[in-house]
Scaffold this active site. Structure first.
Site, mmCIF file in Angstrom:
data_model
loop_
_atom_site.group_PDB
_atom_site.id
_atom_site.type_symbol
_atom_site.label_atom_id
_atom_site.label_comp_id
_atom_site.label_asym_id
_atom_site.label_seq_id
_atom_site.Cartn_x
_atom_site.Cartn_y
_atom_site.Cartn_z
ATOM 1 N NE ARG A 1 44.654 -18.679 37.140
ATOM 2 C CZ ARG A 1 45.584 -19.526 36.417
ATOM 3 N NH1 ARG A 1 46.414 -19.246 35.393
ATOM 4 N NH2 ARG A 1 45.897 -20.672 36.739
ATOM 5 C CD GLU B 1 52.434 -28.695 32.213
ATOM 6 O OE1 GLU B 1 51.342 -29.357 32.132
ATOM 7 O OE2 GLU B 1 52.586 -27.674 32.558
ATOM 8 N N GLY C 1 44.011 -29.946 27.813
ATOM 9 C CA GLY C 1 42.706 -30.509 28.079
ATOM 10 C C GLY C 1 41.926 -30.069 26.855
ATOM 11 C CB VAL C 2 40.332 -26.814 26.019
ATOM 12 C CG1 VAL C 2 39.613 -26.091 24.889
ATOM 13 C CG2 VAL C 2 39.594 -26.417 27.138
ATOM 14 C CG ASP D 1 34.924 -29.216 32.978
ATOM 15 O OD1 ASP D 1 35.643 -29.861 33.498
ATOM 16 O OD2 ASP D 1 34.518 -29.570 32.006
ATOM 17 C CG PHE D 2 36.152 -25.770 26.920
ATOM 18 C CD1 PHE D 2 36.830 -24.282 27.407
ATOM 19 C CD2 PHE D 2 35.655 -25.710 26.132
ATOM 20 C CE1 PHE D 2 36.970 -23.588 26.403
ATOM 21 C CE2 PHE D 2 35.426 -24.823 24.941
ATOM 22 C CZ PHE D 2 36.142 -23.732 25.202
ATOM 23 C CG ASN E 1 52.033 -29.407 39.180
ATOM 24 O OD1 ASN E 1 52.068 -28.384 39.862
ATOM 25 N ND2 ASN E 1 51.365 -29.556 38.038
ATOM 26 C CG HIS F 1 50.782 -23.113 30.962
ATOM 27 N ND1 HIS F 1 49.798 -22.198 30.331
ATOM 28 C CD2 HIS F 1 50.583 -23.582 32.380
ATOM 29 C CE1 HIS F 1 48.752 -22.446 31.255
ATOM 30 N NE2 HIS F 1 49.090 -23.154 32.235
ATOM 31 C CG HIS G 1 49.327 -25.219 27.718
ATOM 32 N ND1 HIS G 1 49.872 -26.397 28.108
ATOM 33 C CD2 HIS G 1 48.363 -24.911 28.975
ATOM 34 C CE1 HIS G 1 49.406 -26.699 29.416
ATOM 35 N NE2 HIS G 1 48.411 -26.122 29.988
ATOM 36 C CG ASN H 1 40.687 -25.683 34.810
ATOM 37 O OD1 ASN H 1 39.736 -24.762 34.428
ATOM 38 N ND2 ASN H 1 40.454 -26.533 35.548
ATOM 39 N N GLY H 2 44.096 -23.323 33.073
ATOM 40 C CA GLY H 2 44.895 -22.208 32.480
ATOM 41 C C GLY H 2 45.091 -22.400 31.305
ATOM 42 C CE LYS I 1 46.691 -31.115 38.692
ATOM 43 N NZ LYS I 1 46.583 -30.518 37.455
ATOM 44 N NE ARG J 1 53.834 -26.325 36.715
ATOM 45 C CZ ARG J 1 52.471 -25.732 36.771
ATOM 46 N NH1 ARG J 1 51.376 -26.247 37.382
ATOM 47 N NH2 ARG J 1 52.176 -24.734 35.902
HETATM 48 P P1 ADP Z 1 44.916 -28.145 33.898
HETATM 49 O O1 ADP Z 1 45.891 -29.288 33.814
HETATM 50 O O2 ADP Z 1 45.278 -26.765 33.509
HETATM 51 O O3 ADP Z 1 44.073 -28.084 34.964
HETATM 52 P P2 ADP Z 1 43.544 -29.707 31.566
HETATM 53 O O4 ADP Z 1 44.828 -29.494 30.548
HETATM 54 O O5 ADP Z 1 43.693 -30.905 32.136
HETATM 55 O O6 ADP Z 1 43.618 -28.453 32.763
HETATM 56 O O7 ADP Z 1 42.482 -28.931 30.901
HETATM 57 C C1 ADP Z 1 41.135 -28.947 31.580
HETATM 58 C C2 ADP Z 1 40.235 -28.369 30.604
HETATM 59 O O8 ADP Z 1 40.000 -29.280 29.559
HETATM 60 C C3 ADP Z 1 38.841 -28.635 31.267
HETATM 61 O O9 ADP Z 1 38.152 -27.347 30.925
HETATM 62 C C4 ADP Z 1 38.004 -29.617 30.559
HETATM 63 O O10 ADP Z 1 36.586 -29.408 30.545
HETATM 64 C C5 ADP Z 1 38.621 -29.679 29.124
HETATM 65 N N1 ADP Z 1 38.520 -30.896 28.429
HETATM 66 C C6 ADP Z 1 38.902 -32.131 28.968
HETATM 67 N N2 ADP Z 1 38.239 -33.072 28.025
HETATM 68 C C7 ADP Z 1 37.727 -32.362 27.193
HETATM 69 C C8 ADP Z 1 36.795 -32.775 26.148
HETATM 70 N N3 ADP Z 1 36.668 -33.939 25.607
HETATM 71 N N4 ADP Z 1 35.907 -31.639 25.377
HETATM 72 C C9 ADP Z 1 36.334 -30.303 25.609
HETATM 73 N N5 ADP Z 1 36.933 -30.012 26.747
HETATM 74 C C10 ADP Z 1 37.772 -31.016 27.414
#
Ligand code: ADP
Length: 399
Positions: A241, A384, A330-331, A282-283, A9, A180, A208, A211-212, A16, A91
């Site tokens: 974004r 993915e 992630g979120v 970052d969430f 990716n 996505h 989904h 980050n995105g 990645k 990807r």
């Molecule tokens: P990408 O693949 O788009 O880079 P991810 O799917 O890995 O992103 O998601 C990254 C997001 O998920 C970040 O904002 C991160 O803070 C959030 N995240 C990961 N673990 C947690 C958690 N335990 N609680 C809340 N948010 C989380």
């Protein structure tokens, strides 16, 4: 044929990768090459079983990054040139109107992916360099492109057409493509498996949230709408974004703040969304700021939730009846607060979350709605890489 697949990716400044068995899903190694082409912070983190290797130092370009990563594979006991890789799966972000299925990469295909860079200038060029590098480093291994836009190919014209000058739109390929897609398709199929019903019988809404972030509305296994558009900027609020924005803001900003095209592009891709509103993308950091009483962070969170709910409402109406609402990435997989706030107060519509199920962490797919609720709400971990590996393995096996 070997089911061992190297999945890449490639982003604008990162790659990645994962080496895995497509059939069993067993991962032999994975890693990330970061800050390619930057003067500081170049880094590769490589994991293979219990071994974790790290490289720090300048990484001038994608090819150099991959060469180093290949060296780290060797150090961890996996020589990619002799281990018997059956396929490389890439990807690729934008398939435009040209590609909507996993595609064996030939010279012509590579050229076409390169030509689609006009639609995705931040993404497709990196994919092209990634493909060129693996072709050189692993000669003779079949390469497959899996497109992020593919799953949204069949969206109805009403969903994918922008209300602008039709001739201009046709001349420049301006329409909603969606991104996505690999993740939306993978988790919606997993959800169907979990529910023990064919995907073709289910209506689903998928969020989904990484980050995105993007949402999709899926009728009988076919995506009929999605939040991302011609580019990954449209739709939900994301880490950096803005998602939906009055198109008038762009020319206004260019005049009022004296920004040129690339500055606006930078602002919209890297300096907006949660980061623009609160300073962090970052969430987890956002949640820490909120816990500390930061009002901007709190506002950013509510803007994020407000946007999610706007699309939830739209997709509920589009689908009429919904069998499952799925959270992933992630979120989506890790934030019970986002899931609870996104679906709050909708019991009258059959949508409900069980607070203790929602708060309980567990690996794998899980139901977070009460057993009796008409709409099943699920958390489905996305994968993915596995989806790309399986698509590549299947296609190469079929040739
Ligand atoms: P990408 O693949 O788009 O880079 P991810 O799917 O890995 O992103 O998601 C990254 C997001 O998920 C970040 O904002 C991160 O803070 C959030 N995240 C990961 N673990 C947690 C958690 N335990 N609680 C809340 N948010 C989380």
């Amino acid at each position: 044929m070997s089911d061992l697949v190297l999945v890449l990716n490639s982003g604008s400044s990162s790659i990645k990768y994962q080496l895995l068995h497509a059939v069993s899903a067993q991962v032999l190694a994975s890693g990330i090459v970061e800050k390619i082409g930057e003067s500081h912070g170049g880094r590769i983190v490589h994991e293979a079983g219990a071994a974790e290797l790290e490289y720090e130092g300048a990484i001038p370009d994608h090819r150099a990054g991959l060469l180093r990563a290949f060296e780290m594979f060797r150090q961890s006991g996996l020589d990619l040139t002799t281990i018997g890789i059956g396929a490389v799966g890439h990807r690729v972000v934008h398939g435009g109107e040209v590609f909507w299925e996993p595609t064996l990469i030939t010279d012509d295909v590579l050229r076409a992916i390169d030509e689609l860079s006009v639609l995705a200038p931040l993404h497709n060029p990196a994919n092209v360099v990634g493909i060129e590098s693996t072709r050189e480093l692993l000669p003779g291994v079949p390469e497959v492109a899996v497109f992020d836009t593919a799953f949204f190919h069949a969206m109805p014209d009403a969903a994918k057409t922008y209300a602008i000058d039709a001739k201009l739109a046709a001349a420049h390929g301006i329409r909603k493509y969606g991104f996505h897609g690999t993740s939306h398709q993978y988790v919606s199929e997993k959800a169907a498996e979990y529910l023990g019903r064919p995907a073709g019988e289910l209506n689903q809404i998928v969020f989904h949230l990484g980050n995105g972030a993007s949402a999709s509305s899926i009728r009988g296994g076919v995506a009929i709408d999605t939040t991302m558009g011609m580019t990954p900027l449209e739709g939900l609020v994301m880490g950096t974004r803005p998602g939906d924005l009055d198109p008038g803001v762009t020319p206004y900003l260019m005049r009022a703040a004296d920004l040129d095209v690339s500055q606006v592009e930078q602002l919209l891709n890297r300096g907006s969304g949660l980061k623009g509103m609160s300073g962090v993308n970052d969430f987890r950091e956002l949640q820490q700021l909120i816990d500390g009483g930061d009002t901007q962070a709190k506002l950013a969170y509510y803007v994020y939730i407000h946007r999610l709910r706007r699309y939830l409402g739209a997709y509920l109406v589009q689908l009429g009846t919904v069998d499952a609402i799925v959270f992933t990435a992630g979120v989506g997989e890790n934030s019970p607060a986002v899931r609870a706030d996104a679906l709050a107060g909708l019991q009258a519509m059959g949508i409900e979350i069980d607070p203790s199920r929602n708060e309980t962490r567990a690996p794998g797919i899980r139901r977070i709605s009460p057993e009796s609720a008409p709409v099943t709400v699920l958390v489905v971990p996305t994968n993915e890489e596995l989806a790309i590996a399986r698509a590549a393995h299947e296609l190469v096996g079929a040739h």
